[in-house]
Enzyme design. Structure first.
Site, PDB file in Angstrom:
ATOM      1  N   HIS A  51     -12.597  -2.561   2.657  1.00  0.00           N
ATOM      2  CA  HIS A  51     -11.159  -2.525   2.938  1.00  0.00           C
ATOM      3  C   HIS A  51     -10.864  -1.890   4.298  1.00  0.00           C
ATOM      4  O   HIS A  51     -10.347  -2.566   5.178  1.00  0.00           O
ATOM      5  CB  HIS A  51     -10.458  -1.760   1.807  1.00  0.00           C
ATOM      6  N   TYR A 109     -16.657  14.678  19.112  1.00  0.00           N
ATOM      7  CA  TYR A 109     -15.261  14.352  18.806  1.00  0.00           C
ATOM      8  C   TYR A 109     -15.109  13.744  17.418  1.00  0.00           C
ATOM      9  O   TYR A 109     -14.068  13.916  16.766  1.00  0.00           O
ATOM     10  CB  TYR A 109     -14.672  13.453  19.891  1.00  0.00           C
ATOM     11  N   GLU A 124       0.819  -1.211   0.000  1.00  0.00           N
ATOM     12  CA  GLU A 124       0.000   0.000   0.000  1.00  0.00           C
ATOM     13  C   GLU A 124       0.855   1.263   0.000  1.00  0.00           C
ATOM     14  O   GLU A 124       0.342   2.366   0.254  1.00  0.00           O
ATOM     15  CB  GLU A 124      -0.922   0.018   1.228  1.00  0.00           C
ATOM     16  N   HIS A 156      -7.572  -2.215   8.893  1.00  0.00           N
ATOM     17  CA  HIS A 156      -8.705  -3.019   8.459  1.00  0.00           C
ATOM     18  C   HIS A 156      -9.613  -3.243   9.669  1.00  0.00           C
ATOM     19  O   HIS A 156     -10.076  -4.353   9.915  1.00  0.00           O
ATOM     20  CB  HIS A 156      -8.232  -4.362   7.899  1.00  0.00           C
ATOM     21  N   HIS A 192      -3.467   3.358   8.109  1.00  0.00           N
ATOM     22  CA  HIS A 192      -4.465   2.592   7.353  1.00  0.00           C
ATOM     23  C   HIS A 192      -4.701   1.282   8.087  1.00  0.00           C
ATOM     24  O   HIS A 192      -3.767   0.521   8.320  1.00  0.00           O
ATOM     25  CB  HIS A 192      -3.966   2.330   5.930  1.00  0.00           C
TER      26      HIS A 192
END
Length: 211
Positions: free
Chosen positions: A159, A119, A73, A94, A92
């Site tokens: 994803h 928030y 990635e 999952h 990133h």
């Protein structure tokens, strides 16, 4: 913060997220901007078992400089940095609840989650849904690039979330807020519930600049 300290921060926060179930197995990746390039977690690595000396280091053309081979990635992270020069880190994951939201029907692709909490409005704001592409596909990085000039956080369909921050702590905080809000949404979405009003969201965004 010097490079050695940045490496230690990636390991520390990666393990924290792994231990709390925000990522699992070899999923997810973290990157941090340096003065002479950027660090990225290696391909196939577990965020719970990172070695600071083996983190990948890349230049601003995406070339591998040192350490283990970078995550597939890498181009996704690079696109975020190129479009958001104020960003110091990208996370990133999952994470389970965020991924669950990303596969629901009838989402608003321009703003996936409602402003359930203050928030969330402050740390995440408007959250677009990026169409599905296979992990590591260059088309995914280009899709992220198109969104990232306007958004520091986005949800990849099927994803998981991608979140940039001014530094690693800011990126992690916003990622965790997104996951907590996704969990709340899944608990509530079959029921009637109230969200913050548009004027309340606007007031929060005036008071607290996005990271």
């Amino acid at each position: 913060m010097n490079e050695n300290k940045q490496r230690e921060e990636i390991v520390l926060l990666g393990k924290s997220m792994y231990d709390r179930g925000l990522t699992h197995g070899g999923t997810g990746n973290i990157s941090v901007r340096l003065e002479d390039g950027w660090l990225l977690t290696p391909t196939g690595s577990s965020l719970g078992r990172l070695d600071p000396a083996r983190l990948s280091k890349l230049d601003w053309q995406g070339r591998h400089i040192s350490g283990d081979l970078p995550s597939k990635e890498a181009m996704l992270h690079l696109a975020m940095y190129q479009e958001r020069p104020v960003s110091g880190a990208v996370v990133h994951l999952h994470s389970t609840h965020s991924v669950a939201v990303s596969v629901l029907d009838d989402l608003d692709p321009e703003d996936v989650l409602p402003a359930i909490t203050a928030y969330y409005a402050m740390r995440v704001g408007k959250l677009p849904l990026v169409p599905y592409y296979a992990p590591g596909d260059p088309a995914l990085a280009e899709a992220v690039r198109r969104f990232s000039s306007q958004h520091h956080a986005m949800l990849l369909a099927h994803h998981g979330p991608v979140v940039a921050g001014s530094d690693l702590h800011a990126a992690v905080d916003a990622t965790e807020e997104l996951e907590a809000t996704a969990q709340l949404f899944l608990l509530l979405f079959q029921h009637k519930f109230r969200t913050l009003k548009s004027e309340q969201v606007a007031d929060l965004q005036r008071r607290f600049a996005k990271r």
